[in-house]
Design a protein around this motif. Structure first.
Motif, PDB file in Angstrom:
ATOM      1  N   THR A 297      17.786  -6.720  32.300  1.00 20.35           N
ATOM      2  CA  THR A 297      17.723  -5.944  33.541  1.00 20.35           C
ATOM      3  C   THR A 297      17.627  -4.449  33.283  1.00 20.35           C
ATOM      4  OG1 THR A 297      20.139  -5.817  33.722  1.00 20.35           O
ATOM      5  CG2 THR A 297      19.056  -7.692  34.765  1.00 20.35           C
ATOM      6  N   THR A 298      17.858  -4.002  32.037  1.00 19.90           N
ATOM      7  CA  THR A 298      17.753  -2.575  31.722  1.00 19.90           C
ATOM      8  C   THR A 298      16.336  -2.174  31.346  1.00 19.90           C
ATOM      9  OG1 THR A 298      18.229  -2.836  29.348  1.00 19.90           O
ATOM     10  CG2 THR A 298      20.112  -2.632  30.840  1.00 19.90           C
ATOM     11  N   ALA A 299      15.429  -3.137  31.286  1.00 21.87           N
ATOM     12  CA  ALA A 299      14.052  -2.845  30.902  1.00 21.87           C
ATOM     13  C   ALA A 299      13.326  -2.115  32.022  1.00 21.87           C
ATOM     14  CB  ALA A 299      13.315  -4.139  30.553  1.00 21.87           C
ATOM     15  N   ASN A 300      12.183  -1.543  31.689  1.00 22.90           N
ATOM     16  CA  ASN A 300      11.299  -0.975  32.691  1.00 22.90           C
ATOM     17  C   ASN A 300      11.068  -2.000  33.800  1.00 22.90           C
ATOM     18  OD1 ASN A 300       8.265  -0.903  33.657  1.00 22.90           O
ATOM     19  ND2 ASN A 300       8.810   1.205  33.134  1.00 22.90           N
ATOM     20  N   ARG A 301      10.950  -1.530  35.036  1.00 25.86           N
ATOM     21  CA  ARG A 301      10.856  -2.453  36.172  1.00 25.86           C
ATOM     22  C   ARG A 301       9.729  -3.475  36.004  1.00 25.86           C
ATOM     23  NH1 ARG A 301      13.580  -1.642  40.871  1.00 25.86           N
ATOM     24  NH2 ARG A 301      14.890   0.215  41.005  1.00 25.86           N
ATOM     25  N   ASP A 302       8.568  -3.016  35.535  1.00 29.11           N
ATOM     26  CA  ASP A 302       7.442  -3.939  35.370  1.00 29.11           C
ATOM     27  C   ASP A 302       7.733  -4.971  34.282  1.00 29.11           C
ATOM     28  OD1 ASP A 302       6.074  -2.598  37.337  1.00 29.11           O
ATOM     29  OD2 ASP A 302       4.974  -1.310  35.936  1.00 29.11           O
ATOM     30  N   VAL A 303       8.349  -4.511  33.188  1.00 30.37           N
ATOM     31  CA  VAL A 303       8.695  -5.426  32.097  1.00 30.37           C
ATOM     32  C   VAL A 303       9.736  -6.433  32.568  1.00 30.37           C
ATOM     33  CG1 VAL A 303       9.701  -5.585  29.786  1.00 30.37           C
ATOM     34  CG2 VAL A 303       8.138  -3.704  30.346  1.00 30.37           C
ATOM     35  N   TRP A 304      10.736  -5.942  33.306  1.00 31.89           N
ATOM     36  CA  TRP A 304      11.773  -6.838  33.807  1.00 31.89           C
ATOM     37  C   TRP A 304      11.194  -7.852  34.790  1.00 31.89           C
ATOM     38  CZ3 TRP A 304      15.437  -9.933  33.910  1.00 31.89           C
ATOM     39  CH2 TRP A 304      16.126 -10.293  35.061  1.00 31.89           C
ATOM     40  N   ALA A 305      10.248  -7.419  35.609  1.00 28.55           N
ATOM     41  CA  ALA A 305       9.635  -8.335  36.572  1.00 28.55           C
ATOM     42  C   ALA A 305       8.942  -9.494  35.857  1.00 28.55           C
ATOM     43  CB  ALA A 305       8.644  -7.582  37.454  1.00 28.55           C
ATOM     44  N   GLN A 306       8.295  -9.194  34.734  1.00 27.59           N
ATOM     45  CA  GLN A 306       7.640 -10.255  33.970  1.00 27.59           C
ATOM     46  C   GLN A 306       8.670 -11.153  33.285  1.00 27.59           C
ATOM     47  OE1 GLN A 306       4.929  -8.304  31.294  1.00 27.59           O
ATOM     48  NE2 GLN A 306       3.734  -7.364  32.944  1.00 27.59           N
ATOM     49  N   ALA A 307       9.721 -10.533  32.737  1.00 26.36           N
ATOM     50  CA  ALA A 307      10.755 -11.317  32.059  1.00 26.36           C
ATOM     51  C   ALA A 307      11.514 -12.195  33.045  1.00 26.36           C
ATOM     52  CB  ALA A 307      11.719 -10.378  31.332  1.00 26.36           C
ATOM     53  N   HIS A 308      11.650 -11.713  34.272  1.00 28.74           N
ATOM     54  CA  HIS A 308      12.400 -12.461  35.282  1.00 28.74           C
ATOM     55  C   HIS A 308      11.770 -13.818  35.562  1.00 28.74           C
ATOM     56  CE1 HIS A 308      14.086 -13.387  39.315  1.00 28.74           C
ATOM     57  NE2 HIS A 308      15.145 -12.783  38.830  1.00 28.74           N
ATOM     58  N   ASP A 309      10.458 -13.926  35.362  1.00 32.07           N
ATOM     59  CA  ASP A 309       9.787 -15.210  35.576  1.00 32.07           C
ATOM     60  C   ASP A 309      10.199 -16.244  34.529  1.00 32.07           C
ATOM     61  OD1 ASP A 309       8.454 -14.143  37.732  1.00 32.07           O
ATOM     62  OD2 ASP A 309       6.672 -13.581  36.571  1.00 32.07           O
ATOM     63  N   GLU A 310      10.717 -15.762  33.388  1.00 31.02           N
ATOM     64  CA  GLU A 310      11.098 -16.668  32.303  1.00 31.02           C
ATOM     65  C   GLU A 310      12.558 -17.090  32.372  1.00 31.02           C
ATOM     66  OE1 GLU A 310       9.007 -17.859  30.108  1.00 31.02           O
ATOM     67  OE2 GLU A 310       7.275 -16.653  30.731  1.00 31.02           O
ATOM     68  N   VAL A 311      13.365 -16.337  33.094  1.00 29.47           N
ATOM     69  CA  VAL A 311      14.802 -16.613  33.117  1.00 29.47           C
ATOM     70  C   VAL A 311      15.311 -16.544  34.545  1.00 29.47           C
ATOM     71  CG1 VAL A 311      15.163 -15.705  30.807  1.00 29.47           C
ATOM     72  CG2 VAL A 311      15.406 -14.188  32.767  1.00 29.47           C
ATOM     73  N   ILE A 312      16.505 -17.048  34.751  1.00 22.07           N
ATOM     74  CA  ILE A 312      17.206 -16.901  36.024  1.00 22.07           C
ATOM     75  C   ILE A 312      18.494 -16.162  35.725  1.00 22.07           C
ATOM     76  CG2 ILE A 312      18.292 -18.084  37.957  1.00 22.07           C
ATOM     77  CD1 ILE A 312      16.447 -20.426  37.478  1.00 22.07           C
TER      78      ILE A 312
END
Length: 402
Positions: A86-101
């Protein structure tokens, strides 16, 4: 915002201050509904606790104590770093969020080993004060709590009284997690919070002098800043606007011409104290006038920021104001950030790119003033000494005034 409430963990659980930290993330199914589930986190490992029994009754406080103790004792010792995504850049976090809950934009109640608790929230730059009411409510509930003779630990817990929520870092995200951990450690390393309570005088004394308390202590800060830096840098003073109840702020540059003139003279022993008092009065009037304008929504910072953004988004030419040398001098770089808070609330969660920056929150009480200062270059304690000297200087000046 990080809201601190001392001793809450001890008073709620009866555990010692050496108890390992437990992180709580409230989980409500629908905004506006009563919270039905509590999600404690321990070393990055999440659990789910239903807040109602099978018959619909609210889970007892004693049972919650028992569950918390079991989680503290049995949670894995290794740290799960999944939430650092969640500390990543917003765009990076948005992509990572698709992989995890995982938790996203939650309000987190943190309990530390030193028996202090904090409320950690994510909010935009201009509406942090909307959360202060919640902080005051929590503080009041803790202060009013009366310990009962209820048995703290039931004999047995059912298997569904709490549930471990397994979560691991997907292999595709492991390199990102490693990078974020390194970035996080680099960003927070060296930053420290320093607290100081000035007990010489507060609201009561200043008002007897018919002076505005918050402005007076802003002058104290500016005099200390001059000693600290050797000059008067741009200082952002954040003010909550009156017509937004509990929210929305504007900011002013506290280093007005009158403030700088006073700071130039404040530490000159050759200058008569009456002359310093005259310059002090001018500095107070200049800051109080600007503060009053901001209080009623007549400041310029928010309005000019919006004007620039509208021009950029519409593809229009940016107005000449934003390249004017005078305007650019007022915008930065900022070396000092001050926020005067309501009693019971202190915002202490800030790190800046420039480590010499002083970020402070101030609570002006009847006969004392609380300062929380964050600094990243190891000079926080030194600044506190400057604050002590400045507070005494301003008191001496006020004593010469009718």
């Amino acid at each position: 915002m990080i809201y601190n409430c001392r001793y809450a963990w001890n008073r709620f659980t009866g555990y010692s201050t050496r108890t390992a930290p437990l992180f709580w993330v409230p989980m409500a199914s629908t905004v506006g509904q009563a919270m039905t589930t509590l999600s404690p986190w321990r070393n990055g490992h999440a659990y789910k606790i239903p807040l109602r029994e099978r018959d619909g009754q609210v889970v007892s406080r004693g049972k919650l104590k028992a569950i918390f103790r079991v989680i503290i004792e049995q949670a894995p010792a290794d740290i799960n770093w999944l939430s650092i995504l969640t500390t990543a850049n917003r765009d990076v976090w948005a992509q990572a969020h698709d992989e995890v809950i995982t938790a996203n934009k939650t309000m987190t109640f943190i309990i530390g080993t030193n028996a202090e608790t904090s409320l950690l929230c994510e909010h935009s730059k201009i509406d942090g004060t909307a959360l202060y009411g919640l902080g005051r409510t929590i503080s009041s509930a803790i202060d009013k709590h009366i310990e009962t003779s209820e048995s703290p630990y039931p004999v047995a817990l059912a298997s569904d009284d709490y549930v471990y929520l397994p979560a691991c870092v997907p292999s595709c995200l492991s390199p990102l997690v490693d990078d974020l951990r390194a970035q996080h450690l680099s960003a927070v390393s060296g930053w420290a919070l320093h607290s100081y309570t000035h007990k010489g005088y507060g609201v009561r004394y200043v008002r007897r002098k018919r002076l505005p308390p918050k402005t007076i202590f802003q002058v104290v800060i500016q005099a200390a800043v001059r000693r600290h830096f050797g000059y008067s840098p741009n200082s952002m003073d954040v003010i909550s606007q009156r017509h937004f109840q509990g929210g929305r702020v504007d900011a002013l540059n506290a280093t007005t011409a009158e403030m700088i003139a006073f700071c130039d003279a404040a530490w000159d022993p050759q200058l008569d104290i009456k002359e310093r008092a005259r310059l002090f009065s001018a500095a107070v009037r200049s800051h109080a006038r600007l503060g009053s304008l901001l209080l009623w929504g007549r400041g310029w910072w928010r309005h000019t920021t919006w004007l620039k953004e509208v021009a950029l988004e519409s593809g229009e030419e940016v107005p000449a104001l934003f390249t004017d040398p005078v305007y650019l001098r007022t915008k930065g770089p900022q070396k000092v950030y001050t926020t005067f808070m309501d009693a019971g609330v202190s915002e202490v969660g800030q790190c800046w790119l420039e480590r010499e920056v002083l970020f402070m929150t101030v609570r002006v009480l009847d006969s004392s003033v609380d300062f929380n200062i964050i600094n990243g270059n190891g000079r926080g304690e030194e600044f506190i000494e400057h604050l002590k000297e400045a507070a005494k200087l301003i008191e001496d000046i006020m004593e010469t005034m009718a």
